[in-house]
Design a protein around this motif. Structure first.
Motif, mmCIF file in Angstrom:
data_model
loop_
_atom_site.group_PDB
_atom_site.id
_atom_site.type_symbol
_atom_site.label_atom_id
_atom_site.label_comp_id
_atom_site.label_asym_id
_atom_site.label_seq_id
_atom_site.Cartn_x
_atom_site.Cartn_y
_atom_site.Cartn_z
ATOM 1 N N TYR A 277 49.837 -88.911 88.041
ATOM 2 C CA TYR A 277 50.052 -88.804 86.840
ATOM 3 C C TYR A 277 50.491 -87.397 86.724
ATOM 4 C CZ TYR A 277 47.702 -87.467 82.586
ATOM 5 O OH TYR A 277 47.930 -87.258 81.193
ATOM 6 N N PRO A 278 51.283 -86.322 86.074
ATOM 7 C CA PRO A 278 51.428 -87.125 84.638
ATOM 8 C C PRO A 278 52.607 -87.857 84.639
ATOM 9 C CG PRO A 278 51.833 -84.550 85.142
ATOM 10 C CD PRO A 278 50.520 -84.771 86.179
ATOM 11 N N CYS B 229 50.727 -102.188 74.682
ATOM 12 C CA CYS B 229 52.052 -102.069 74.730
ATOM 13 C C CYS B 229 52.616 -101.542 73.483
ATOM 14 C CB CYS B 229 52.852 -103.673 74.671
ATOM 15 S SG CYS B 229 55.055 -103.316 75.150
ATOM 16 N N ILE B 230 52.898 -99.791 73.991
ATOM 17 C CA ILE B 230 53.528 -98.967 73.497
ATOM 18 C C ILE B 230 54.450 -98.037 74.295
ATOM 19 C CG2 ILE B 230 51.784 -99.196 71.770
ATOM 20 C CD1 ILE B 230 50.568 -96.481 72.989
ATOM 21 N N SER B 231 55.452 -98.054 73.468
ATOM 22 C CA SER B 231 56.286 -97.077 74.609
ATOM 23 C C SER B 231 56.073 -95.929 74.777
ATOM 24 C CB SER B 231 57.532 -96.884 73.355
ATOM 25 O OG SER B 231 57.848 -97.926 72.693
ATOM 26 N N ILE B 232 55.226 -94.941 74.357
ATOM 27 C CA ILE B 232 54.386 -93.708 74.562
ATOM 28 C C ILE B 232 53.876 -94.618 76.357
ATOM 29 C CG2 ILE B 232 52.472 -93.754 74.155
ATOM 30 C CD1 ILE B 232 54.469 -90.860 74.654
ATOM 31 N N LEU B 233 53.250 -95.119 77.030
ATOM 32 C CA LEU B 233 53.078 -95.831 77.793
ATOM 33 C C LEU B 233 53.913 -96.443 78.716
ATOM 34 C CD1 LEU B 233 49.648 -97.137 76.666
ATOM 35 C CD2 LEU B 233 50.294 -94.828 77.871
ATOM 36 N N HIS B 234 55.131 -96.327 78.834
ATOM 37 C CA HIS B 234 56.509 -97.319 79.281
ATOM 38 C C HIS B 234 57.077 -95.892 80.454
ATOM 39 C CE1 HIS B 234 56.853 -100.640 76.376
ATOM 40 N NE2 HIS B 234 55.436 -100.693 77.068
ATOM 41 N N SER C 231 51.311 -82.093 76.963
ATOM 42 C CA SER C 231 50.731 -81.096 77.942
ATOM 43 C C SER C 231 50.850 -79.891 76.281
ATOM 44 C CB SER C 231 51.272 -80.035 78.965
ATOM 45 O OG SER C 231 52.758 -80.309 78.983
ATOM 46 N N GLY C 232 50.394 -78.290 76.435
ATOM 47 C CA GLY C 232 51.611 -77.859 75.476
ATOM 48 C C GLY C 232 50.800 -77.821 73.844
ATOM 49 N N PRO C 233 50.849 -77.430 72.940
ATOM 50 C CA PRO C 233 50.039 -76.692 71.879
ATOM 51 C C PRO C 233 50.472 -78.342 70.770
ATOM 52 C CG PRO C 233 51.857 -74.985 71.787
ATOM 53 C CD PRO C 233 51.785 -75.772 73.057
ATOM 54 N N SER C 234 52.055 -78.614 70.961
ATOM 55 C CA SER C 234 52.214 -79.663 69.889
ATOM 56 C C SER C 234 51.711 -80.812 70.465
ATOM 57 C CB SER C 234 53.925 -80.225 70.359
ATOM 58 O OG SER C 234 54.097 -80.643 71.233
ATOM 59 N N TYR C 235 50.535 -81.245 71.684
ATOM 60 C CA TYR C 235 50.261 -82.906 71.730
ATOM 61 C C TYR C 235 48.836 -82.464 70.392
ATOM 62 C CZ TYR C 235 46.756 -85.855 73.666
ATOM 63 O OH TYR C 235 46.501 -87.650 73.755
ATOM 64 N N SER C 236 48.526 -83.754 70.328
ATOM 65 C CA SER C 236 47.721 -84.255 69.299
ATOM 66 C C SER C 236 46.882 -85.273 70.064
ATOM 67 C CB SER C 236 48.545 -84.124 67.800
ATOM 68 O OG SER C 236 49.274 -84.395 66.603
ATOM 69 N N ASN D 293 56.114 -89.456 78.951
ATOM 70 C CA ASN D 293 57.379 -87.994 78.707
ATOM 71 C C ASN D 293 55.984 -87.016 79.699
ATOM 72 O OD1 ASN D 293 58.460 -85.216 79.773
ATOM 73 N ND2 ASN D 293 60.247 -85.898 78.339
ATOM 74 N N PRO D 294 55.895 -86.158 81.087
ATOM 75 C CA PRO D 294 54.847 -85.353 81.658
ATOM 76 C C PRO D 294 54.805 -84.538 80.655
ATOM 77 C CG PRO D 294 56.357 -85.574 82.889
ATOM 78 C CD PRO D 294 57.214 -86.141 82.217
ATOM 79 N N THR D 295 55.626 -83.964 79.665
ATOM 80 C CA THR D 295 55.591 -83.045 79.203
ATOM 81 C C THR D 295 54.978 -82.789 77.561
ATOM 82 O OG1 THR D 295 58.086 -83.678 77.837
ATOM 83 C CG2 THR D 295 58.045 -81.567 79.711
ATOM 84 N N LYS D 296 55.073 -84.728 77.177
ATOM 85 C CA LYS D 296 54.311 -84.826 76.188
ATOM 86 C C LYS D 296 52.364 -84.606 75.958
ATOM 87 C CE LYS D 296 57.954 -88.189 74.470
ATOM 88 N NZ LYS D 296 58.007 -89.348 74.494
#
Length: 110
Positions: A52-53, A77-82, A104-109, A99-102
């Motif tokens: 991880y990540p 079962c959701i796309s973000i975990l595939h 991190s960063g200020p856009s993550y909620s 995607n590991p970039t999803k």
């Protein structure tokens, strides 16, 4: 984990299953008001892979429930975990997958 303990998110509680294993979390989700899940208490397990990540965690509900994105065994079962592989059979775009970039960063909620 530390930030969730220092600044808890309303409706969730996160603890380690075993204090010696940072990769295995126990999650408690409290049903949000004004939903079909209001008043509910749902236990789940969040497991992070050792790489991880770069690979996605797995999420499994321990509490029995029905939801179109939850298998009978509780796996979510959701796309973000595939994993981020190109799989034309899935119907998912690679951009919808992990995607590991999803994470991190200020856009993550949450």
């Amino acid at each position: 984990m530390k930030s969730l303990q220092d600044e808890p998110v309303e409706g969730f509680k996160v603890t380690l299953v075993d204090e010696s294993d940072m990769y295995n979390w126990e999650v408690a989700i409290f049903g949000p008001p004004n939903t079909h899940y209001e008043g509910g208490y749902f236990k789940a397990r969040l497991k992070f892979p050792v790489d991880y990540p770069y690979s996605p965690p797995s999420f499994r509900f321990l509490t029995k429930m029905w939801h179109p994105n939850i298998y009978e065994n509780g796996d979510v079962c959701i796309s973000i975990l595939h994993p981020p592989v190109d799989d034309p059979q899935s119907g998912e775009l690679p951009s919808e997958r992990w995607n590991p970039t999803k994470m991190s960063g200020p856009s993550y909620s949450a």
